[in-house]
Motif scaffolding. Structure first.
Motif, PDB file in Angstrom:
ATOM      1  N   VAL A 150      -6.720   8.275   2.281  1.00  0.00           N
ATOM      2  CA  VAL A 150      -6.302   8.964   1.070  1.00  0.00           C
ATOM      3  C   VAL A 150      -7.486   9.615   0.370  1.00  0.00           C
TER       4      VAL A 150
ATOM      5  N   SER B   2      -5.635   0.185   5.431  1.00  0.00           N
ATOM      6  CA  SER B   2      -5.125   1.220   6.340  1.00  0.00           C
ATOM      7  C   SER B   2      -4.820   2.529   5.630  1.00  0.00           C
ATOM      8  N   TYR B   3      -4.877   2.532   4.294  1.00  0.00           N
ATOM      9  CA  TYR B   3      -4.615   3.755   3.534  1.00  0.00           C
ATOM     10  C   TYR B   3      -5.909   4.444   3.109  1.00  0.00           C
TER      11      TYR B   3
ATOM     12  N   ILE C 212      -4.320  -3.003   2.068  1.00  0.00           N
ATOM     13  CA  ILE C 212      -4.310  -1.570   1.733  1.00  0.00           C
ATOM     14  C   ILE C 212      -5.383  -0.790   2.484  1.00  0.00           C
TER      15      ILE C 212
ATOM     16  N   PHE D  23       0.307   4.157  -2.689  1.00  0.00           N
ATOM     17  CA  PHE D  23      -0.339   5.413  -2.316  1.00  0.00           C
ATOM     18  C   PHE D  23       0.608   6.551  -1.972  1.00  0.00           C
ATOM     19  N   ARG D  24       1.877   6.262  -1.676  1.00  0.00           N
ATOM     20  CA  ARG D  24       2.799   7.356  -1.379  1.00  0.00           C
ATOM     21  C   ARG D  24       2.804   8.343  -2.554  1.00  0.00           C
TER      22      ARG D  24
ATOM     23  N   GLY E   1       0.810  -1.213   0.000  1.00  0.00           N
ATOM     24  CA  GLY E   1       0.000   0.000   0.000  1.00  0.00           C
ATOM     25  C   GLY E   1       0.840   1.258   0.000  1.00  0.00           C
ATOM     26  N   GLU E   2       1.958   1.228   0.710  1.00  0.00           N
ATOM     27  CA  GLU E   2       2.893   2.365   0.692  1.00  0.00           C
ATOM     28  C   GLU E   2       3.429   2.587  -0.710  1.00  0.00           C
TER      29      GLU E   2
END
Length: 352
Positions: free
Chosen positions: A246, A242-243, A240, A212-213, A208-209
């Protein structure tokens, strides 16, 4: 200036940037010119999103922290130890920088200065504040650098070689315009993840990092998944989740709504968790808020495909499934020796 002296200048910059992290922003003792620059950078971070809606405080700090971690004596020594800088004849190097993510062109800037050349920089209209600020900090440490750094808002002129980054369309223009100069022309690339269904929950969270970063705007962001036939996406969506915040960013939410509507009106089949859509597609470049996927049933054929199409790929993420792949969660933390497009910038600069 000797190479060691220039390295020390960037080490001091690294110490300065190390004060800015996602954990805290804290002024430390013994950092050069803190009284002049610490508060100014803190304000610049706070104002970044007003200059560029994608440059959230979190993402700008992430970029600064990453450079603070990169610019250490150990990293600089490891990066530069295999090069011979003794025969460099200083030339003016034009740098045309992208602005998709904060400080995306800083590695080229560092490479030019560290190799003894002069940087003539044309920043993107989307990122006009951060690099000039860091350049001023470097000049405060070593005033001689002032003659090595020039920023221009108009037409790039007076350069003897160029490093230019842009889209595939602008790259064609660059190829023509700079055809008589030594050049590195960077085009659009995307990054992919190769999954086999055996990944841990922690690895899926880390993926996910990679997605989505920077809201997925970087060439090192994963925009496509390769998954085995019959792959169950539940583990992916669980990782993912936890993101999900966004979607609270207006620009991202607008892209999500628009791209989802376009897909649905085109009768594409989608998987959707209300902040990311995933779609089966052969392309590498997915729009913001979407990730493409492609099934594979023969792993050797997949490796052949990735090798044949390597010019479209910036990096590959996997659990050691692919040679030289990157661990989950690490795409936006390249080492100094991880060159964009796998083109050795220092070697290019030393041959001029």
């Amino acid at each position: 200036m000797t190479l060691e002296h220039k390295k020390n200048v960037f080490i001091e910059l690294g110490k300065f940037l190390s004060q800015f992290s996602d954990a805290q922003i804290q002024k430390k003792e013994g950092v050069l010119f803190n009284d002049l620059y610490f508060d100014t950078l803190s304000k610049l971070i706070d104002l970044s999103q007003s200059h560029n809606g994608w440059y959230t405080k979190e993402n700008v700090i992430f970029s600064l922290q990453s450079w603070g971690e990169a610019l250490t004596k150990e990293n600089l020594d490891q990066w530069l130890s295999n090069y011979d800088f003794s025969a460099v004849s200083s030339k003016k190097i034009g740098l045309i920088l992208a602005g998709n993510i904060p400080l995306v062109g800083f590695h080229d800037f560092v490479s030019v200065i560290i190799s003894g050349h002069q940087a003539v920089v044309k920043t993107s209209s989307n990122d006009q504040k951060l690099l000039p600020f860091l350049a001023n900090y470097l000049i405060s440490i070593e005033p001689k650098l002032e003659s090595y750094i020039t920023f221009t808002e108009g037409k790039l002129e007076g350069f003897e070689a160029v490093i230019a980054t842009g889209s595939n369309n602008t790259a064609r223009y660059f190829d023509y315009y700079f055809k008589d100069k030594p050049s590195i022309i960077r085009k659009s690339r995307n990054s992919v993840a190769v999954l086999d269904g055996k990944e841990s929950k922690e690895q899926m969270i880390a993926l996910g990092e990679d997605i989505f970063r920077y809201f997925g705007l970087g060439c090192r962001n994963v925009s496509k998944l390769f998954v085995p036939k019959g792959y169950n996406f539940d583990a992916f969506f669980g990782g993912i989740f936890s993101y999900q915040d966004v979607i609270k960013y207006e620009k991202y939410a607008n892209n999500y709504d628009y791209n989802k509507a376009v897909f649905l009106m085109s009768n594409f089949e989608l998987l959707d968790n209300e902040f990311l859509t995933i779609k089966e597609d052969l392309s590498y470049a997915s729009p913001i808020s979407s990730v493409f996927y492609e099934y594979y049933d023969d792993f050797e054929k997949l490796k052949e495909k990735l090798d044949i199409e390597k010019d479209q790929i910036q990096c590959i993420v996997s659990n050691n499934l692919i040679k030289n792949s990157i661990s989950f969660g690490q795409t936006q933390k390249p080492k100094l020796w991880d060159y964009a497009d796998n083109v050795d910038t220092i070697s290019f600069l030393l041959k001029l």
